[in-house]
Each structure stands twice: as structure tokens, then as C-alpha cells.
Scaffold this motif. Structure first.
Motif, short mmCIF file in Angstrom:
data_model
loop_
_atom_site.label_atom_id
_atom_site.label_comp_id
_atom_site.label_asym_id
_atom_site.label_seq_id
_atom_site.Cartn_x
_atom_site.Cartn_y
_atom_site.Cartn_z
N ILE A 1 -72.47 42.30 30.71
CA ILE A 1 -71.33 42.96 31.32
C ILE A 1 -71.79 44.33 31.79
N ASN A 2 -71.50 44.63 33.01
CA ASN A 2 -71.81 45.94 33.57
C ASN A 2 -70.53 46.76 33.66
N SER A 3 -70.54 47.93 33.13
CA SER A 3 -69.35 48.77 33.11
C SER A 3 -69.13 49.42 34.46
N ILE A 4 -67.88 49.36 34.94
CA ILE A 4 -67.49 50.02 36.18
C ILE A 4 -66.77 51.32 35.85
N SER A 5 -65.83 51.24 34.95
CA SER A 5 -65.12 52.42 34.46
C SER A 5 -64.69 52.13 33.04
N SER A 6 -63.95 53.02 32.45
CA SER A 6 -63.57 52.84 31.05
C SER A 6 -62.65 51.64 30.84
N ASN A 7 -61.95 51.17 31.88
CA ASN A 7 -61.03 50.05 31.69
C ASN A 7 -61.33 48.87 32.61
N GLN A 8 -62.47 48.85 33.29
CA GLN A 8 -62.83 47.74 34.17
C GLN A 8 -64.25 47.31 33.91
N SER A 9 -64.49 46.02 34.01
CA SER A 9 -65.85 45.49 33.92
C SER A 9 -65.91 44.20 34.71
N PHE A 10 -67.10 43.73 34.98
CA PHE A 10 -67.25 42.45 35.66
C PHE A 10 -68.38 41.67 35.01
N ILE A 11 -68.29 40.38 35.16
CA ILE A 11 -69.31 39.47 34.63
C ILE A 11 -69.90 38.74 35.82
N ARG A 12 -71.21 38.72 35.90
CA ARG A 12 -71.88 37.98 36.97
C ARG A 12 -71.98 36.52 36.54
N ILE A 13 -71.42 35.62 37.32
CA ILE A 13 -71.44 34.20 37.01
C ILE A 13 -72.67 33.59 37.66
N PRO A 14 -73.52 32.91 36.87
CA PRO A 14 -74.72 32.32 37.46
C PRO A 14 -74.38 31.09 38.30
N TYR A 15 -75.10 30.91 39.38
CA TYR A 15 -74.96 29.72 40.21
C TYR A 15 -76.04 28.73 39.79
N ILE A 16 -75.63 27.50 39.54
CA ILE A 16 -76.55 26.48 39.05
C ILE A 16 -76.57 25.33 40.05
N ALA A 17 -77.76 24.93 40.48
CA ALA A 17 -77.89 23.83 41.43
C ALA A 17 -77.45 22.52 40.77
N THR A 18 -76.76 21.69 41.52
CA THR A 18 -76.36 20.38 41.04
C THR A 18 -76.87 19.33 42.00
N GLY A 19 -76.85 18.09 41.57
CA GLY A 19 -77.30 17.00 42.42
C GLY A 19 -78.41 16.21 41.75
N ALA A 20 -79.11 15.43 42.54
CA ALA A 20 -80.15 14.55 42.01
C ALA A 20 -81.23 15.34 41.27
N ASN A 21 -81.50 14.94 40.06
CA ASN A 21 -82.55 15.52 39.21
C ASN A 21 -82.40 17.03 38.98
N GLN A 22 -81.19 17.51 38.96
CA GLN A 22 -80.89 18.90 38.61
C GLN A 22 -80.37 18.94 37.18
N ALA A 23 -80.35 20.10 36.57
CA ALA A 23 -79.95 20.23 35.17
C ALA A 23 -78.46 20.06 34.95
N SER A 24 -77.65 20.21 35.99
CA SER A 24 -76.19 20.09 35.85
C SER A 24 -75.63 19.14 36.87
#
Length: 93
Positions: A1-24
Motif C-alpha cells: 500500500i502506498n500512502s497518498i495522504s493521512s486518510n487515502q491509500s491505494f492498492i496496485r492490483i496485479p494483472y495476470i495472464a489467462t488462457g492456454a498454459n497460463q497460471a490462471s
């Protein structure tokens, strides 16, 4: 979590490849089973399953068999389960 201010934060959501022979990806249960054809399947991997879209008479999805480098079979504790199941394959070193 990266802090923006004392009352706001954001979470970076990872992008995961899907499809044939992918992990998801997703698999559709038919009569409580689905083939997961994926070369990433190994004897030591962990395959995490979650019901994405419930269907039929729900059961609990689990990995019933696996063949390293080829595939795994996802089964449900209820043969009438027709849910769409999400999976993620984790390789253990």
C-alpha cells in the motif's frame, strides 16, 4: 500500500495472464468435473480453486487427479455441480 495522504491509500492490483498454459483461468464443470489441460501442472504444485459463477447443485471443487506436465481434473463434491470455477497454479520450489 502506498500512502497518498493521512486518510487515502491505494492498492496496485496485479494483472495476470489467462488462457492456454497460463497460471490462471477458469474451467466449466459438467456433471461435477472439468479437465484442466495445462503444462504447468506438476506433482508438487498447488492448484487453488474458487467458484466464480455458481451453477447446478453446488458442491466444493477440488483437484481429484493430476498428470504432471499435461493436466489435472477438477471435481466437485456434488455430481450435479455445473459451476464455473476459477483456478490459479502455484509452483512450489
Amino acid at each position: 500500500i502506498n500512502s497518498i495522504s493521512s486518510n487515502q491509500s491505494f492498492i496496485r492490483i496485479p494483472y495476470i495472464a489467462t488462457g492456454a498454459n497460463q497460471a490462471s483461468g477458469t474451467a466449466q464443470l459438467v456433471a461435477g468435473t472439468a479437465a484442466l489441460v495445462n503444462i504447468l501442472v506438476s506433482n508438487s504444485c498447488i492448484i487453488q480453486l474458487t467458484t466464480q459463477i455458481p451453477g447446478g447443485t453446488l458442491g466444493v471443487p477440488y483437484v481429484s487427479t493430476r498428470t504432471a506436465g499435461i493436466s489435472a481434473v477438477i471435481s466437485s463434491t456434488n455430481a450435479n455441480d455445473t459451476s464455473n470455477v476459477g483456478y490459479h497454479i502455484f509452483e512450489i520450489f
